[in-house]
Design an enzyme around this catalytic site. Structure first.
Site, PDB file in Angstrom:
ATOM      1  N   GLU A  56      55.411  24.751  37.025  1.00  0.00           N
ATOM      2  CA  GLU A  56      56.493  24.798  36.026  1.00  0.00           C
ATOM      3  C   GLU A  56      57.659  25.676  36.487  1.00  0.00           C
ATOM      4  O   GLU A  56      58.795  25.491  36.055  1.00  0.00           O
ATOM      5  CB  GLU A  56      55.949  25.285  34.673  1.00  0.00           C
ATOM      6  N   HIS A 107      51.662  27.591  39.781  1.00  0.00           N
ATOM      7  CA  HIS A 107      52.497  27.418  38.591  1.00  0.00           C
ATOM      8  C   HIS A 107      53.667  26.482  38.902  1.00  0.00           C
ATOM      9  O   HIS A 107      54.794  26.945  39.126  1.00  0.00           O
ATOM     10  CB  HIS A 107      53.026  28.774  38.116  1.00  0.00           C
ATOM     11  N   CYS A 119      46.835  26.820  36.508  1.00  0.00           N
ATOM     12  CA  CYS A 119      46.230  28.103  36.864  1.00  0.00           C
ATOM     13  C   CYS A 119      44.950  28.340  36.054  1.00  0.00           C
ATOM     14  O   CYS A 119      43.914  27.802  36.375  1.00  0.00           O
ATOM     15  CB  CYS A 119      47.247  29.225  36.726  1.00  0.00           C
TER      16      CYS A 119
HETATM   17  N1  GLN Z   1      43.404  34.878  34.834  1.00  0.00           N
HETATM   18  C1  GLN Z   1      43.360  33.958  35.921  1.00  0.00           C
HETATM   19  C2  GLN Z   1      43.440  34.660  37.267  1.00  0.00           C
HETATM   20  O1  GLN Z   1      43.821  35.798  37.355  1.00  0.00           O
HETATM   21  C3  GLN Z   1      44.482  32.933  35.792  1.00  0.00           C
HETATM   22  C4  GLN Z   1      45.854  33.499  35.941  1.00  0.00           C
HETATM   23  C5  GLN Z   1      46.933  32.571  35.477  1.00  0.00           C
HETATM   24  O2  GLN Z   1      46.680  31.622  34.733  1.00  0.00           O
HETATM   25  N2  GLN Z   1      48.154  32.813  35.904  1.00  0.00           N
HETATM   26  O3  GLN Z   1      43.113  34.080  38.259  1.00  0.00           O
END
Ligand code: GLN
Length: 550
Positions: free
Chosen positions: A514, A512, A386
């Site tokens: 994970e 994500h 992410c």
């Molecule tokens: N801050 C980034 C976004 O909002 C990444 C979010 C995250 O890593 N879950 O896109």
């Protein structure tokens, strides 16, 4: 086994006392494993006493990771344990909070549903608590509900009253499990049962008699202490379970089975079921405790590294990657800000893989970018998650594609090259809670890419939790300079994954992964990442690494 219809569902309520952080979630999940492996359909639920409607707006440093379900609910990290242990996908209904309960009741009041009546904690709030448990009975033989917090907290009182009433209404189809601590006092050389006695007394004052006590301890209790605890608390001695500290959380189901906790619970419920088959669990524990392969060292460079709970699922997925490759995984958590205050990225030479996890806000971003640069230039296996993907794109844009000042719109509103930006739908959003791109989305992978090879497929779904996206205006220039977009949404509109074809293993995902990893089935990206790291650890250079001179 006699099949149980939904009106025959059994309910287990798990509370905790003495101190917090005793591992109620793991205990609940482990009992879930035993019952599931005996053929019962089990689900788990977390009842959180805080006022936030969900943990989505909480800092990970306050409350640990926010676990996202398939249906896009932002939930307590215990749901991650539940999913990993009982290998089932949970949903919004598996986590509720005081805030959510009150919101439902207040919405009803505004609609006029209670017209004329005073709306009160008892019965209206407690009724809604009971309803939130009962909705899970459909399709399940056993519902295990864990109450967050510690008995004696003011804010958990309505939940305790709700689960007391529940037992009163369904009788022996419900039982209470209470988790406590039996401390060892060095000076006296003794285990002390008094805190447990007090904690059970506190619970009994709310009208709840536990059937099972799970006692966390650093030393074996022995029959004498078990008997003493049973005597003071009206609990059957067979219901007093010793939860000795273990090397890995995946050992807890085996520990409970040795003490026949599942037999005790099933006999209370009047259910007969075959013995559980725990072969898979034994194998997992065995692989974690004595792997035959090498030791693989992973650096996680992120923002919330002071609290390992903030990256619970990342930690577990790395361990699962170790199980899949039969290697030991050693994880070091490194605050990315350190790289902005003098830590030279060459420290990464001591590691076999770099992982940059998710996060929000500007703090520590430049440190992550520096770490990623080092791994790109030195052939160190890299997995970006992410925010990790977003930082990898920024790094590549600045240092390879020559886009000076490239940044994410989240961190620099005036960047000349906003390579990470807000999509139209997000521009209109004005409130923070539950408004990100959340939950499961499908993606299409480029055949032959490292991503597709890892997954063994070109059609996948993954869970998301972010607001910002790769800016499509920069896709052509970044691609020309060698960044591969190995996955997009099925309509091709959003970038889902990137990789570097000329690197031993450099893969990042906007999702994500994970969150979907299980001890019994490591997530493919984590399995591949650890595999690449193991290659580096073994000193056998992959042909690509050799070509890079790494
Ligand atoms: N801050 C980034 C976004 O909002 C990444 C979010 C995250 O890593 N879950 O896109």
């Amino acid at each position: 086994m006699t099949p149980i219809g939904s009106d025959e569902t059994r309910y287990i309520f798990v509370t905790g006392g003495v101190v917090s952080s005793l591992g109620k979630g793991i205990a609940a999940a482990s009992l879930g494993v035993l019952l599931k492996e005996r053929g019962l359909r089990v689900t788990l639920q977390k009842l959180d006493p805080y006022i936030n409607v969900d943990p989505g707006t909480l800092s990970p440093l306050q409350h640990g990771e926010v676990f996202v379900t398939e249906d896009g609910a932002e939930t307590d990290l215990d749901l991650g344990h539940y999913e990993r242990f009982i290998a089932a996908n949970l949903s919004q209904e598996n986590n509720t909070t005081t805030g959510r309960i009150y919101r439902t009741v207040i919405d009803r009041e505004r609609r006029g549903d209670y017209l004329g009546r005073t709306v009160q904690v008892i019965p209206h709030i407690t009724d809604e608590i009971k309803r939130s448990v009962r909705v899970l009975s459909e399709g399940h033989d056993v519902v295990i509900s864990e109450v967050g917090g510690t008995v004696g907290d003011i804010e958990s009182l309505p939940f305790l009253e709700g689960i007391r009433q529940f037992r009163q209404e369904v009788g022996p189809r419900a039982l209470h499990v209470h988790l406590t601590l039996v401390p060892y006092i060095q000076a006296a050389g003794e285990l002390k049962t008094k805190p447990t006695q007090h904690s059970v007394r506190e619970l009994m004052q709310t009208g709840i008699q536990p059937a099972v006590l799970v006692c966390r301890t650093e030393h074996p209790l022995g029959d004498e202490i078990k008997g003493k605890i049973a005597g003071f608390t009206n609990v059957d001695p067979a219901g007093v379970i010793e939860a000795l500290d273990v090397e890995t959380i995946y050992e807890v189901p085996l520990q409970f089975r040795r003490q026949r906790l599942d037999d005790f619970v099933l006999s209370r419920f009047g259910i007969r079921a075959p013995a559980p088959d725990l072969t898979a669990w034994r194998r997992i524990v065995d692989r974690i405790k004595s792997p035959t392969g090498s030791r693989v060292r992973i650096a996680v460079v992120g923002k919330y590294t002071e609290l390992v709970d903030a990256y619970k699922s990342v930690e577990q997925a790395l361990i699962h990657g170790g199980i899949a490759n039969d290697v030991e995984v050693v994880i070091d958590w490194i605050g990315s800000e350190k790289l902005e205050h003098g830590l030279d990225p060459s420290f990464l030479a001591g590691y076999h893989g770099l992982l940059v996890p998710g996060g929000f806000g500007r703090r520590g971003i430049e440190g992550m970018i520096e770490a990623i640069r080092w791994s790109r230039e030195n052939g160190l296996p890299f997995l970006g998650i992410c925010l990790g993907l977003q930082c990898a794109v920024i790094e590549f844009a600045r240092n390879v594609a020559g886009l000076e000042g490239a940044h994410s719109y989240e961190f620099d509103r005036g960047s000349p090259h906003p390579v990470i930006c807000l999509m139209d739908e997000q521009r209109k959003v004005t409130t923070k809670g539950g408004t990100m791109r959340l939950g499961s989305y499908a993606a299409r992978l480029v055949p032959g890419s490292a991503a597709a090879r890892s997954y063994g497929s070109t059609a996948i779904t993954e869970r998301h939790r972010h607001r910002y996206e790769v800016n499509n205006d920069y896709r052509t220039v970044l691609k020309e300079r060698g960044l591969a977009f190995s996955a997009t949404t099925t309509d091709g509109k959003l970038v889902e994954m990137i990789e570097l074809p000329d690197h031993p293993w450099f893969v990042a995902s906007q999702s994500h992964p994970e969150l979907k990893s299980r001890p019994t089935r490591a997530h493919p990206l984590f399995a591949s990442f650890i595999e690449a790291a193991a290659v580096r650890a073994s000193g056998v250079r992959s042909p690509k690494a050799a070509a890079l001179g790494a």
